[in-house]
Design a protein around this motif. Structure first.
Motif, PDB file in Angstrom:
ATOM      1  N   VAL A   1      -7.913   2.980  -0.134  1.00  0.00           N
ATOM      2  CA  VAL A   1      -6.464   2.759  -0.058  1.00  0.00           C
ATOM      3  C   VAL A   1      -5.797   3.423  -1.260  1.00  0.00           C
ATOM      4  N   SER A   2      -4.626   4.020  -1.046  1.00  0.00           N
ATOM      5  CA  SER A   2      -3.894   4.681  -2.128  1.00  0.00           C
ATOM      6  C   SER A   2      -2.403   4.671  -1.824  1.00  0.00           C
ATOM      7  N   ASN A   3      -1.632   5.269  -2.747  1.00  0.00           N
ATOM      8  CA  ASN A   3      -0.190   5.438  -2.577  1.00  0.00           C
ATOM      9  C   ASN A   3       0.533   4.093  -2.495  1.00  0.00           C
ATOM     10  N   ILE A   4       0.141   3.169  -3.362  1.00  0.00           N
ATOM     11  CA  ILE A   4       0.820   1.880  -3.392  1.00  0.00           C
ATOM     12  C   ILE A   4       2.030   1.984  -4.321  1.00  0.00           C
ATOM     13  N   SER A   5       3.144   1.417  -3.916  1.00  0.00           N
ATOM     14  CA  SER A   5       4.376   1.523  -4.695  1.00  0.00           C
ATOM     15  C   SER A   5       4.906   0.178  -5.172  1.00  0.00           C
ATOM     16  N   SER A   6       4.435  -0.906  -4.582  1.00  0.00           N
ATOM     17  CA  SER A   6       4.909  -2.239  -4.971  1.00  0.00           C
ATOM     18  C   SER A   6       3.868  -3.271  -4.567  1.00  0.00           C
ATOM     19  N   ASP A   7       4.040  -4.490  -5.069  1.00  0.00           N
ATOM     20  CA  ASP A   7       3.140  -5.576  -4.673  1.00  0.00           C
ATOM     21  C   ASP A   7       3.180  -5.720  -3.149  1.00  0.00           C
TER      22      ASP A   7
ATOM     23  N   MET B   1       0.226   1.191   3.343  1.00  0.00           N
ATOM     24  CA  MET B   1      -0.223   2.190   2.392  1.00  0.00           C
ATOM     25  C   MET B   1      -1.129   3.218   3.080  1.00  0.00           C
ATOM     26  N   SER B   2      -1.388   4.302   2.378  1.00  0.00           N
ATOM     27  CA  SER B   2      -2.307   5.315   2.903  1.00  0.00           C
ATOM     28  C   SER B   2      -3.732   4.762   2.856  1.00  0.00           C
ATOM     29  N   LYS B   3      -4.496   4.959   3.937  1.00  0.00           N
ATOM     30  CA  LYS B   3      -5.868   4.455   3.983  1.00  0.00           C
ATOM     31  C   LYS B   3      -6.759   5.448   4.717  1.00  0.00           C
ATOM     32  N   ILE B   4      -8.029   5.484   4.276  1.00  0.00           N
ATOM     33  CA  ILE B   4      -9.052   6.315   4.905  1.00  0.00           C
ATOM     34  C   ILE B   4     -10.296   5.453   5.068  1.00  0.00           C
TER      35      ILE B   4
ATOM     36  N   GLU C   1      -2.790   0.434 -10.728  1.00  0.00           N
ATOM     37  CA  GLU C   1      -1.654   1.263 -11.120  1.00  0.00           C
ATOM     38  C   GLU C   1      -1.179   2.045  -9.896  1.00  0.00           C
ATOM     39  N   ALA C   2       0.098   2.405  -9.895  1.00  0.00           N
ATOM     40  CA  ALA C   2       0.682   3.038  -8.717  1.00  0.00           C
ATOM     41  C   ALA C   2      -0.035   4.333  -8.341  1.00  0.00           C
ATOM     42  N   THR C   3      -0.655   4.986  -9.295  1.00  0.00           N
ATOM     43  CA  THR C   3      -1.308   6.269  -9.035  1.00  0.00           C
ATOM     44  C   THR C   3      -2.779   6.121  -8.634  1.00  0.00           C
ATOM     45  N   GLU C   4      -3.285   4.909  -8.602  1.00  0.00           N
ATOM     46  CA  GLU C   4      -4.716   4.692  -8.369  1.00  0.00           C
ATOM     47  C   GLU C   4      -5.057   4.638  -6.891  1.00  0.00           C
ATOM     48  N   SER C   5      -6.372   4.849  -6.606  1.00  0.00           N
ATOM     49  CA  SER C   5      -6.974   4.599  -5.297  1.00  0.00           C
ATOM     50  C   SER C   5      -8.122   3.614  -5.496  1.00  0.00           C
TER      51      SER C   5
ATOM     52  N   ALA D   1     -21.139  -9.157  17.235  1.00  0.00           N
ATOM     53  CA  ALA D   1     -20.725  -7.933  17.929  1.00  0.00           C
ATOM     54  C   ALA D   1     -19.212  -7.963  18.143  1.00  0.00           C
ATOM     55  N   PRO D   2     -18.438  -7.690  17.127  1.00  0.00           N
ATOM     56  CA  PRO D   2     -16.984  -7.730  17.279  1.00  0.00           C
ATOM     57  C   PRO D   2     -16.498  -6.609  18.195  1.00  0.00           C
ATOM     58  N   GLU D   3     -15.464  -6.914  18.932  1.00  0.00           N
ATOM     59  CA  GLU D   3     -14.904  -5.927  19.846  1.00  0.00           C
ATOM     60  C   GLU D   3     -14.044  -4.894  19.102  1.00  0.00           C
ATOM     61  N   SER D   4     -13.366  -5.343  18.068  1.00  0.00           N
ATOM     62  CA  SER D   4     -12.534  -4.425  17.276  1.00  0.00           C
ATOM     63  C   SER D   4     -12.288  -5.054  15.913  1.00  0.00           C
ATOM     64  N   GLY D   5     -11.760  -4.255  14.988  1.00  0.00           N
ATOM     65  CA  GLY D   5     -11.451  -4.754  13.646  1.00  0.00           C
ATOM     66  C   GLY D   5     -10.865  -3.646  12.798  1.00  0.00           C
ATOM     67  N   GLY D   6     -10.238  -4.038  11.729  1.00  0.00           N
ATOM     68  CA  GLY D   6      -9.652  -3.029  10.869  1.00  0.00           C
ATOM     69  C   GLY D   6      -8.833  -3.631   9.750  1.00  0.00           C
ATOM     70  N   LEU D   7      -8.072  -2.776   9.082  1.00  0.00           N
ATOM     71  CA  LEU D   7      -7.239  -3.161   7.943  1.00  0.00           C
ATOM     72  C   LEU D   7      -5.802  -2.768   8.240  1.00  0.00           C
ATOM     73  N   GLU D   8      -4.899  -3.732   8.126  1.00  0.00           N
ATOM     74  CA  GLU D   8      -3.487  -3.478   8.368  1.00  0.00           C
ATOM     75  C   GLU D   8      -2.761  -3.354   7.028  1.00  0.00           C
ATOM     76  N   THR D   9      -2.122  -2.194   6.834  1.00  0.00           N
ATOM     77  CA  THR D   9      -1.359  -1.956   5.617  1.00  0.00           C
ATOM     78  C   THR D   9      -0.413  -0.784   5.836  1.00  0.00           C
TER      79      THR D   9
END
Length: 279
Positions: free
Chosen positions: A82-88, A64-67, A39-43, A54-62
């Motif tokens: 992840v939160s503050n999603i407004s659409s697919d 949306m708000s992420k911590i 739901e749009a209000t969920e996290s 031993a990866p040199e770097s990595g992460g999540l691209e989005t």
């Protein structure tokens, strides 16, 4: 096959195995999401991981708000909130290992539950044998193809209606059912909206309308109609008679006050000798 050919094949395999880089394996990137539809209000939590030691770097691209909540000491996995999603939308997990970058994408869909379910009976009062319409209307819902509307009479299901199409925006939904009143007793109707999110990793969300009672009456019989006509006629006769009596009594009272009857009475009280004297 000759011995020379066998020896050449073995040598070739040995060279390939001992050549630099032949033992290296392409690393993989994995993604795990706590939910696939939200739901749009969920996290919710998302985990990105890799097979690279031993990866040199990595992460999540989005967008949306992420911590970032947790991370492996060597960076082999990272967990995000992840939160503050407004659409697919599409999320991308990526890692860089030995100068090469690999990524893995996944889709997250949003849903909108049936917040309001309204049932309407048209008309709300009928006679036995008459038809009426049951209408159920639901506030905007997403995904519409996961919605089922059930029209109920008590615990009996009169109709189940599902909806097709993958809409990108929430849509209203309506279901109708035509029926005939077969008995005098009042009938209790309701509507249930069911949003089945299990195919998307969610759960079933149900919402039910307030119950409505259909008032059913028996049609009047011929003898009842005759009785009603007779009673109305008697009441009308009594009303007209009372009006006439009131009019006559009123005239009588009026004449007495104006002296019409007083002169005649005075004339009668005079001695007979005076009444007999000629004018």
């Amino acid at each position: 096959m000759s011995s020379f050919a066998c020896w050449s094949l073995s040598l070739t395999l040995l060279v390939l195995l001992c050549s630099p880089g032949s033992g290296e394996k392409a690393f993989e990137v994995y993604v795990w999401s706590e939910k696939q539809i939200v739901e749009a209000t969920e996290s919710w939590k998302v985990n990105c991981s890799t097979s690279c030691a031993a990866p040199e770097s990595g992460g999540l691209e989005t967008s949306m708000s992420k911590i970032m909540l947790e991370e492996h000491p060597q960076g082999k996995w990272k967990q995000f909130l992840v939160s503050n999603i407004s659409s697919d939308t599409v999320f991308i997990c990526h890692f860089t290992c030995s100068g090469k970058q690999h990524s893995q994408s996944f889709n997250i869909r949003i849903y909108q539950p049936p917040a309001q379910v309204i049932l309407k009976l048209q008309p709300p009062r009928v006679f036995v044998g008459e038809t009426f319409t049951i209408e159920c209307k639901v506030s905007p819902v997403k995904p519409l193809e996961s919605l089922t509307l059930s029209l109920l009479r008590g615990r009996e299901t009169l109709k189940n209606q599902t909806f097709g199409g993958a809409e990108t925006v929430p849509q209203e939904a309506t279901a109708t059912f035509n029926s005939t009143a077969l008995k005098k007793d009042g009938l209790n109707f309701s509507c249930q909206a069911e949003l089945d999110l299990r195919p998307h990793g969610g759960q079933i969300i149900r919402s039910t309308s307030e119950s409505q009672i259909l008032e059913v009456y028996e049609p009047m019989q011929d003898n009842q109609m005759v009785i009603i006509i007779v009673v109305v006629s008697i009441l009308l006769f009594l009303f007209v008679t009372s009006v006439l009596l009131c009019f006559i009594l009123g005239q009588h009272w009026h004449r007495r006050r104006t002296g019409t009857y007083g002169v005649l009475a005075a004339w009668r009280r005079l001695p007979r000798a005076f009444r007999a004297r000629p004018v």
